[in-house]
Motif scaffolding. Structure first.
Motif, PDB file in Angstrom:
ATOM      1  N   THR A 163      35.974  54.655  31.349  1.00 42.43           N
ATOM      2  CA  THR A 163      36.861  53.694  30.701  1.00 42.43           C
ATOM      3  C   THR A 163      37.121  52.520  31.633  1.00 42.43           C
ATOM      4  N   LYS A 164      37.362  51.367  31.040  1.00 41.63           N
ATOM      5  CA  LYS A 164      37.733  50.166  31.782  1.00 41.63           C
ATOM      6  C   LYS A 164      39.247  50.005  31.708  1.00 41.63           C
ATOM      7  N   HIS A 165      39.879  49.693  32.852  1.00 41.40           N
ATOM      8  CA  HIS A 165      41.341  49.594  32.911  1.00 41.40           C
ATOM      9  C   HIS A 165      41.776  48.243  33.475  1.00 41.40           C
ATOM     10  N   LYS A 166      42.821  47.693  32.892  1.00 42.19           N
ATOM     11  CA  LYS A 166      43.479  46.495  33.425  1.00 42.19           C
ATOM     12  C   LYS A 166      44.603  46.956  34.342  1.00 42.19           C
ATOM     13  N   LEU A 167      44.515  46.590  35.630  1.00 39.40           N
ATOM     14  CA  LEU A 167      45.554  46.979  36.579  1.00 39.40           C
ATOM     15  C   LEU A 167      46.663  45.923  36.647  1.00 39.40           C
ATOM     16  N   ASP A 168      46.302  44.704  37.005  1.00 39.86           N
ATOM     17  CA  ASP A 168      47.202  43.534  36.980  1.00 39.86           C
ATOM     18  C   ASP A 168      48.618  43.838  37.487  1.00 39.86           C
ATOM     19  N   PRO A 169      48.768  44.377  38.696  1.00 40.03           N
ATOM     20  CA  PRO A 169      50.105  44.757  39.156  1.00 40.03           C
ATOM     21  C   PRO A 169      50.986  43.570  39.543  1.00 40.03           C
ATOM     22  N   TRP A 170      52.285  43.734  39.340  1.00 44.23           N
ATOM     23  CA  TRP A 170      53.291  42.904  39.993  1.00 44.23           C
ATOM     24  C   TRP A 170      53.581  43.536  41.349  1.00 44.23           C
ATOM     25  N   VAL A 171      53.666  42.709  42.388  1.00 47.27           N
ATOM     26  CA  VAL A 171      53.972  43.180  43.735  1.00 47.27           C
ATOM     27  C   VAL A 171      55.152  42.357  44.246  1.00 47.27           C
ATOM     28  N   LEU A 172      56.313  42.987  44.336  1.00 44.70           N
ATOM     29  CA  LEU A 172      57.559  42.305  44.686  1.00 44.70           C
ATOM     30  C   LEU A 172      58.044  42.792  46.039  1.00 44.70           C
ATOM     31  N   SER A 173      58.304  41.855  46.958  1.00 44.49           N
ATOM     32  CA  SER A 173      58.632  42.211  48.343  1.00 44.49           C
ATOM     33  C   SER A 173      59.856  41.463  48.844  1.00 44.49           C
ATOM     34  N   ALA A 174      60.549  42.091  49.780  1.00 42.06           N
ATOM     35  CA  ALA A 174      61.651  41.449  50.493  1.00 42.06           C
ATOM     36  C   ALA A 174      61.732  42.066  51.880  1.00 42.06           C
ATOM     37  N   GLY A 175      62.111  41.256  52.868  1.00 44.42           N
ATOM     38  CA  GLY A 175      62.208  41.804  54.214  1.00 44.42           C
ATOM     39  C   GLY A 175      62.562  40.744  55.234  1.00 44.42           C
ATOM     40  N   VAL A 176      62.199  41.025  56.471  1.00 44.18           N
ATOM     41  CA  VAL A 176      62.518  40.138  57.593  1.00 44.18           C
ATOM     42  C   VAL A 176      61.233  39.511  58.122  1.00 44.18           C
ATOM     43  N   SER A 177      61.373  38.341  58.735  1.00 40.54           N
ATOM     44  CA  SER A 177      60.214  37.638  59.276  1.00 40.54           C
ATOM     45  C   SER A 177      60.551  37.117  60.669  1.00 40.54           C
ATOM     46  N   TYR A 178      59.476  36.929  61.434  1.00 36.82           N
ATOM     47  CA  TYR A 178      59.638  36.315  62.757  1.00 36.82           C
ATOM     48  C   TYR A 178      58.477  35.364  62.983  1.00 36.82           C
ATOM     49  N   ARG A 179      58.805  34.115  63.279  1.00 31.62           N
ATOM     50  CA  ARG A 179      57.797  33.073  63.465  1.00 31.62           C
ATOM     51  C   ARG A 179      57.796  32.619  64.920  1.00 31.62           C
ATOM     52  N   PHE A 180      56.602  32.539  65.503  1.00 34.88           N
ATOM     53  CA  PHE A 180      56.519  32.125  66.910  1.00 34.88           C
ATOM     54  C   PHE A 180      55.251  31.319  67.136  1.00 34.88           C
TER      55      PHE A 180
END
Length: 222
Positions: free
Chosen positions: A205-222
């Motif tokens: 069978t053929k399947h449509k996955l098409d997920p939503w991926v929702l993220s939250a967190g901390v970041s560090y830029r250098f």
């Protein structure tokens, strides 16, 4: 009096926001995130069926919550490229035809993804949009409990290329590179599922996955 009031108001407004340092070319940003992965899993086509699935059989992959790591490189103040590192695990169950039947168990996927992002500089808050290619690499999938009585010995999900769209925003917490990040991605990718009885292909069978991926967190830029 009006000038004093305006000056006081401006002082308070400035104090309400942290001192920030805008992203610059050559900056590297690392993000540690909690991520909800919510795939579809809908059957879009039945190619092979020697066991006689009910005509209205439809499926859904379950949601999962996983930690993820994102690494982002800034080529300019407004343009960056980001990749993520994670593995997520899902079961695929029937929601009609054979409601509640587990068809695929413990399917593990690595969504190798690169997105090009454009950032809008609004000071401490920096919204962005992005898009890029993805490759879903399945590293383990087992026959679901409902397929074992049918003699199924192996289940395979095909690795596939797709596209990811992205939007979110970063919030600077100080001028040292520490921040918060909120991100939403929508993937557009399919997979072909195969169930084998010994060496015989019983269902494809053929399947449509098409997920939503929702993220939250901390970041560090250098």
């Amino acid at each position: 009096m009006k000038n004093k009031f305006a000056l006081s108001f401006a002082t308070l407004a400035i104090a309400a926001f942290p001192a920030t340092a805008s992203a610059e070319a050559g900056d590297l940003q690392v993000k540690l995130l909690g991520t909800l992965v919510s795939p579809d899993g809908e059957i879009t086509r039945v190619d092979t069926d020697i066991v006689g699935l009910p005509a209205d059989t439809q499926t859904k992959a379950n949601d999962n919550f996983v930690p993820t790591l994102a690494i982002e490189y800034y080529f300019s103040d407004n343009f960056s490229v980001e990749t993520i590192c994670c593995m997520t695990q899902h079961d695929v169950d029937a929601v009609s035809g054979l409601p509640g039947a587990e068809l695929v168990s413990n399917a593990k996927v690595i969504p190798a993804t690169f997105t090009a992002k454009y950032h809008f500089d609004l000071g401490a808050v920096r919204p962005y949009v992005g898009a890029g290619p993805t490759y879903f690499l399945w590293v383990g999938e087992d026959p679901g409990a409902a397929t074992l009585p049918l003699g199924v010995t192996d289940t395979d999900l095909s690795d596939e290329f797709g596209v990811a769209l992205q939007a979110g925003f970063d919030v600077d917490l100080n001028d040292k590179g520490l921040g918060l990040t909120f991100d939403a991605k929508r993937y557009f990718v399919d997979t072909t599922a195969q169930w084998y009885v010994g060496d015989t292909l019983a269902i494809q069978t053929k399947h449509k996955l098409d997920p939503w991926v929702l993220s939250a967190g901390v970041s560090y830029r250098f």
